[in-house]
Design an enzyme around this catalytic site. Structure first.
Site, PDB file in Angstrom:
ATOM      1  N   SER A   1       4.182  -6.210  -2.812  1.00 47.47           N
ATOM      2  CA  SER A   1       5.636  -6.188  -2.744  1.00 47.47           C
ATOM      3  C   SER A   1       6.193  -5.259  -3.824  1.00 47.47           C
ATOM      4  O   SER A   1       5.840  -4.092  -3.879  1.00 47.47           O
ATOM      5  CB  SER A   1       6.192  -7.610  -2.871  1.00 47.47           C
ATOM      6  OG  SER A   1       7.569  -7.640  -2.614  1.00 47.47           O
TER       7      SER A   1
ATOM      8  N   HIS B   1      10.992  -9.161   2.925  1.00 48.70           N
ATOM      9  CA  HIS B   1      10.077  -8.553   3.894  1.00 48.70           C
ATOM     10  C   HIS B   1      10.319  -9.063   5.310  1.00 48.70           C
ATOM     11  O   HIS B   1       9.387  -9.265   6.085  1.00 48.70           O
ATOM     12  CB  HIS B   1       8.618  -8.751   3.465  1.00 48.70           C
ATOM     13  CG  HIS B   1       8.347  -8.212   2.095  1.00 48.70           C
ATOM     14  ND1 HIS B   1       8.371  -6.867   1.815  1.00 48.70           N
ATOM     15  CD2 HIS B   1       8.102  -8.849   0.916  1.00 48.70           C
ATOM     16  CE1 HIS B   1       8.141  -6.695   0.517  1.00 48.70           C
ATOM     17  NE2 HIS B   1       7.984  -7.874  -0.043  1.00 48.70           N
TER      18      HIS B   1
END
Length: 303
Positions: A86, A190
């Site tokens: 991430s 996400h």
């Protein structure tokens, strides 16, 4: 072969930067970054409580700053590959020379603010599912309207969606899942809920000076090495609204013949996954400067 990895949001804990500021030059670098992005990183990394550093707009710059400080403290090393989970991909991109450190802090500040704004539109969150098989878990999540936002491997998938959808998941777990653990993050990262942040990052990316990575850069979009700097940035922009496939990154590490993995500060999450998914690979989580000697010894042995 050594791989250097950087963790994502949720790895931060109150006071975790305190011992790092005793290293030569660290406090000055942190102060310069703080001035540049308008955020007191030293305060948040040493004095702020768990709720304050849970804030997306704070946590993300804090993690990138910590990763870069600890990576530099390892010395002049050349890992066989770098990767990040991430927001850790921004740390990895800066370490690989795709963008400068100052630019990385500016970019991640924009990312954190934009994702915080997107998260404020609808009450959303994330939860880790422990156990279960992906071929069973993923369809079950989709049936509930949830997104498998992080497919981490080693028996772990992170679901993301609205609080109502996550509550339904607690009542209706996929077959084989032992436990569902709510994560200390402020939104459904996400996923499609983060789509508004993509536009902000696209605009921010226009001002970046970009170079091709000087190290093998493994993307968490699909676990593939990316050799073009412009493509690295395009993936950094898009990943806020797309799932993280850390499982595929670890498959790539295996194919590369990686023998050791070091996770920069605040390490622990990715080394834990590697211990289960990459048997035989030596792992080390850099949490404090006390871990640096052991990390350098691992570098000397495997790089």
């Amino acid at each position: 072969m050594l791989v250097l990895v950087a963790p994502g949001q949720g790895a931060q804990t109150p006071g975790f930067l305190t011992p790092w500021l005793d290293l030569p030059g660290a406090a000055d670098r942190l102060a310069a970054w703080s001035d540049a992005i308008g955020l007191d990183l030293a305060h948040y990394g040493t004095q702020a409580d768990a709720d304050a550093i849970r804030d997306t707009a704070v946590a993300q710059p804090l993690l990138v700053a910590a990763g870069l400080l600890s990576a530099q403290a390892l010395g002049d090393i050349t890992p066989g590959a770098v990767a990040g989970h991430s927001v850790g991909e921004i740390t990895a991109a800066a370490y690989a020379g795709v963008i400068g450190e100052d630019a990385a802090l500016g970019f991640v500040r924009t990312r954190g603010l934009a994702m915080a704004d997107a998260a404020a539109v609808t009450e959303t969150g994330m939860a880790a599912l422990l156990g279960g098989a992906p071929e069973v878990t993923v369809p079950h999540l989709e049936k509930l309207g949830l997104t498998p936002a992080n497919v981490n491997g080693a028996g772990q998938i992170v679901a993301a969606g609205t609080l109502e959808q996550l509550a339904a998941l607690q009542e209706d777990k996929p077959e084989g899942v032992r436990k569902v653990v709510a994560l200390k993050v402020a939104g459904a990262f996400h996923t499609e809920h983060m789509a508004p942040a993509v536009a902000a990052l696209e605009e921010a990316a226009k001002g970046l000076t970009v170079a091709d990575p000087r190290l093998t850069y493994v993307s968490n979009r699909d676990g593939e090495p990316v050799a073009d700097g412009t493509e690295v940035i395009a993936r950094l922009v898009g990943q806020v609204a797309n799932p993280v496939r850390w499982d595929l990154c670890m498959e790539t590490f295996k194919e590369m013949g990686v023998t050791a993995l070091i996770e920069v500060c605040p390490g622990g999450t990715l080394t834990g996954l590697a211990k289960r998914a990459l048997p035989g690979v030596k792992t080390l989580a850099v949490k404090t400067p006390d871990d640096l000697d052991a990390a350098r010894a691992l570098v000397a042995e495997h790089s």
